[in-house]
Design an enzyme around this catalytic site. Structure first.
Site, PDB file in Angstrom:
ATOM      1  N   SER A 114      34.693  44.501  46.332  1.00 29.34           N
ATOM      2  CA  SER A 114      36.155  44.599  46.257  1.00 29.34           C
ATOM      3  C   SER A 114      36.600  44.743  44.620  1.00 29.34           C
ATOM      4  O   SER A 114      37.750  45.039  44.198  1.00 29.34           O
ATOM      5  CB  SER A 114      36.518  43.293  46.599  1.00 29.34           C
ATOM      6  OG  SER A 114      36.005  42.220  45.739  1.00 29.34           O
ATOM      7  N   LYS A 166      37.879  37.997  40.478  1.00 28.34           N
ATOM      8  CA  LYS A 166      39.045  38.971  40.598  1.00 28.34           C
ATOM      9  C   LYS A 166      39.690  38.881  39.343  1.00 28.34           C
ATOM     10  O   LYS A 166      39.677  37.766  38.562  1.00 28.34           O
ATOM     11  CB  LYS A 166      39.706  38.301  42.022  1.00 28.34           C
ATOM     12  CG  LYS A 166      39.330  38.448  43.246  1.00 28.34           C
ATOM     13  CD  LYS A 166      39.367  39.896  43.628  1.00 28.34           C
ATOM     14  CE  LYS A 166      38.850  39.911  45.322  1.00 28.34           C
ATOM     15  NZ  LYS A 166      37.253  39.620  45.278  1.00 28.34           N
TER      16      LYS A 166
END
Length: 197
Positions: A114, A151
């Site tokens: 990701s 993230k």
């Protein structure tokens, strides 16, 4: 000027032997010692182990007499266990004494894709433990007290968005209510990325 030649000589290693231990050609070691090229991150890590010196010492930094500080690499964060008590130590990384003085650190393996193309599975991130970060920082975030994710964190009003670098993945938005209910918490700020080849 780096200290590779001096440290190699102290260990009674030839250029050829050091090259073999680092998995590179002897020419690469020669170029390093002459300062014409720099070892990559993985080569520096191996040099640190082989030569018994911190990366700062190898690169000729001011801390050349200081040993590097080892921090744990954690496989994952388990449910309900505070960061201070995480088990599952799978490896160790070394950070400079100057960095170590700026807080408490751990490292974490990247899992999944990701965060490509900036971070790949198997990369290691060095993380400073802190419960808050600036908007736009990359952080380790704990969701549902069990799922650790890396993230980019963007603060929006009273909520936050967790943004992957890979556009195939969706942004995760959390309201203030979500943050309290799930909960969602910042574990620490990513301060360095180390790539494994």
């Amino acid at each position: 000027m780096n200290n590779i030649k001096a440290l190699r000589t102290e260990k009674n290693l030839t250029q050829a032997r050091l090259a073999q231990l680092c998995g590179v050609h002897q020419t690469a070691v020669s170029q390093w010692e002459k300062g014409r090229t720099m070892p990559d991150t993985e080569s520096l890590r191996i040099l640190s182990q082989v030569l018994g010196a911190s990366i700062d010492a190898i690169l000729g930094g001011r801390e050349s007499t200081s040993a590097g500080i080892k921090i744990p690499v954690l496989g994952y964060v388990r449910a309900g266990i505070p960061v201070e008590a995480i088990e599952e130590v799978v490896d160790y990384e070394e950070i400079s004494p100057s960095l170590a003085k700026s807080g408490e650190f751990f490292a974490l393996y990247i899992k999944g894709n990701s965060m490509e193309p900036k971070m790949y599975e198997g990369d290691v991130v060095i993380v400073r433990k802190q419960a808050d970060i600036d908007s736009g920082d990359v952080a380790v975030v704990l969701v549902n007290s069990m799922d650790a994710t890396v993230k980019k964190v963007v603060k929006k009003g009273t909520g936050i968005s967790l943004i992957p670098f890979n556009t195939d993945y969706s942004v995760m938005d959390f309201s203030a209510e979500d943050i309290s209910r799930l909960p969602v918490s910042i574990v620490g700020k990513v301060v360095e990325l180390r790539r494994k080849f």
